[in-house]
Design an enzyme around this catalytic site. Structure first.
Site, mmCIF file in Angstrom:
data_model
loop_
_atom_site.group_PDB
_atom_site.id
_atom_site.type_symbol
_atom_site.label_atom_id
_atom_site.label_comp_id
_atom_site.label_asym_id
_atom_site.label_seq_id
_atom_site.Cartn_x
_atom_site.Cartn_y
_atom_site.Cartn_z
ATOM 1 N N HIS A 195 -59.474 24.943 -3.766
ATOM 2 C CA HIS A 195 -59.122 23.521 -3.597
ATOM 3 C C HIS A 195 -58.510 23.413 -2.211
ATOM 4 O O HIS A 195 -57.461 24.023 -1.948
ATOM 5 C CB HIS A 195 -58.102 23.088 -4.650
ATOM 6 C CG HIS A 195 -58.583 23.277 -6.054
ATOM 7 N ND1 HIS A 195 -59.126 22.264 -6.800
ATOM 8 C CD2 HIS A 195 -58.628 24.374 -6.847
ATOM 9 C CE1 HIS A 195 -59.474 22.706 -7.998
ATOM 10 N NE2 HIS A 195 -59.173 23.996 -8.050
ATOM 11 N N GLU A 235 -59.524 27.218 -18.685
ATOM 12 C CA GLU A 235 -58.381 27.711 -17.900
ATOM 13 C C GLU A 235 -57.166 27.679 -18.827
ATOM 14 O O GLU A 235 -56.553 28.702 -19.110
ATOM 15 C CB GLU A 235 -58.161 26.835 -16.658
ATOM 16 C CG GLU A 235 -56.978 27.296 -15.805
ATOM 17 C CD GLU A 235 -56.699 26.361 -14.610
ATOM 18 O OE1 GLU A 235 -57.189 25.213 -14.619
ATOM 19 O OE2 GLU A 235 -55.963 26.791 -13.695
ATOM 20 N N ASP A 281 -55.800 28.052 -5.329
ATOM 21 C CA ASP A 281 -54.841 27.322 -4.476
ATOM 22 C C ASP A 281 -53.995 28.358 -3.733
ATOM 23 O O ASP A 281 -52.826 28.595 -4.086
ATOM 24 C CB ASP A 281 -53.951 26.430 -5.352
ATOM 25 C CG ASP A 281 -54.771 25.420 -6.130
ATOM 26 O OD1 ASP A 281 -55.211 24.429 -5.522
ATOM 27 O OD2 ASP A 281 -55.005 25.637 -7.332
HETATM 28 N N1 ADE Z 1 -56.397 21.452 -9.095
HETATM 29 C C1 ADE Z 1 -56.012 22.351 -8.182
HETATM 30 N N2 ADE Z 1 -55.912 23.560 -8.741
HETATM 31 C C2 ADE Z 1 -56.257 23.427 -10.039
HETATM 32 C C3 ADE Z 1 -56.366 24.318 -11.129
HETATM 33 N N3 ADE Z 1 -56.105 25.616 -11.045
HETATM 34 N N4 ADE Z 1 -56.741 23.813 -12.320
HETATM 35 C C4 ADE Z 1 -57.014 22.514 -12.454
HETATM 36 N N5 ADE Z 1 -56.926 21.643 -11.462
HETATM 37 C C5 ADE Z 1 -56.566 22.100 -10.249
HETATM 38 ZN ZN ZN Z 2 -59.187 25.372 -9.578
#
Ligand code: ADE
Ligand code: ZN
Length: 338
Positions: free
Chosen positions: A19, A200, A279
């Site tokens: 991201h 996730e 991230d």
């Molecule tokens: N936006 C940025 N990182 C994210 C993540 N790990 N899961 C969901 N949305 C996100």
């Molecule tokens: Zn992500």
């Protein structure tokens, strides 16, 4: 093992789950806050880093959206993307498919054009100056409704050719893929690829919905799919890529420690797992650090590391000729590197 660290560093890599707003390092966040007159709750890099302790995905997202509020002008988006691309190139990332969250910006009054023009200019410069290939994936925020996602896709239409796909991110629990079927169908009709964060934090059922209802080409994360044997067999059978993000899973408490991370099991099961950073500014490492962390925690050998990198190129959205070139370079590297 020091030689494996060097091997990972030099290995040609693809990154498929990053991201761009999650690559905003504290130093740049504070500089942009000053440049744009934005007041943050945190006055120093140390204070920001101290806040990077997350109990779950939502804890992180709260800070992530606050952090991105410093991005206001086209140059900000350029600087952000260029900083990521330089770091990635420095780790021998040859191809990067980059997520961005337009709704995180348009909701603050920053026009879609400002976002896409800044990112695009950086991607063009990186291709020219750093010799890498890149692509942009527009992500819909799943805590907002489908009408908002639809409006965002409308905003993107004049720049359709700058996009390779659409994705689905943000708060997973309680926001199943089924809520976004129509906007994904529209995006696919435009010839865009589709990916979605699933499994996730959410249950295996969300992975199934991403496959059946959104018709995705890749699953982002997918860790919790392993709780369901029948779904796991399906993912293997369909050769569905998973963009796994080990340090993210650790920092968001998806796993208690990396030595119990499911990545090795994924490889043993024949799942098409890839390694990515998610991230990196928030989770303590770029893609190279992610490879190294799982190599050390799980004791992965060279062949396993190369398989992960191969999966990355194979699961990318580049054309077959370029894919073959990258795969040949990787094979070469695997054969000849120290
Ligand atoms: N936006 C940025 N990182 C994210 C993540 N790990 N899961 C969901 N949305 C996100
Ligand atoms: Zn992500």
């Amino acid at each position: 093992m020091a030689d494996l660290a060097a091997f990972i560093q030099g290995m040609p890599k693809a990154e498929l789950h990053i991201h761009i707003e999650g690559s905003l390092e504290p130093e740049m966040m504070l500089a942009l806050a000053r440049r744009n007159g934005v007041t943050l709750r945190y006055a120093s890099e140390a204070a920001l880093r101290a806040a990077y302790r997350f109990g779950n995905l939502q804890d992180f997202l709260d800070l992530y959206y606050e952090g991105m509020s410093v991005l206001r002008q086209e140059q900000d988006f350029y600087d952000l993307a260029m900083a990521y691309l330089r770091r990635a190139a420095g780790q021998n990332v040859r191809h990067a498919e980059i997520f961005f969250d337009p709704q995180g910006h348009t909701s603050r009054g920053v026009a879609f054009k400002i976002v896409i023009d800044g990112l695009w200019r950086a991607l063009e410069d990186a291709e020219r100056q750093l010799g890498m290939t890149t692509g942009l994936i527009l992500c819909f925020l799943r805590h907002l409704d489908e009408a908002d996602a639809d409006k965002t896709l409308d905003h993107a239409l004049p720049w359709r050719d700058r996009l390779i796909g659409v994705g689905l991110d943000s708060s997973e629990k309680g926001n199943p893929p089924s809520r976004f079927q129509r906007v994904f169908a529209r995006a696919r009709e435009l010839g865009l690829k589709a990916v979605a964060h699933a499994g996730e934090e959410g249950p295996p059922q969300y992975v199934r919905e991403a496959l059946d209802l959104l018709r995705v080409d890749r699953i982002d994360h997918g860790n919790r799919a392993l709780e369901d044997d029948e779904l796991t067999r399906r993912l293997v059978r369909e050769r569905m890529p998973l963009t796994v993000c080990p340090l993210s899973n650790l920092r968001l408490c998806g796993v208690p420690s990396l030595d119990v991370h499911p990545l090795e099991r994924m490889l043993q099961l024949g799942l098409r797992a890839t390694v990515n950073s998610d991230d990196p500014a928030y989770f303590g490492g770029y893609v190279g650090e992610n490879y190294l962390a799982v190599q050390q925690a799980l004791g992965l050998d060279r062949a396993e590391i190369v398989t992960l990198a191969r999966n990355g190129f194979e699961a990318s959205f580049i054309d077959d000729a370029l894919k073959r070139r990258y795969l040949a370079a990787l094979d070469d590297y695997g054969r000849t590197a120290g």
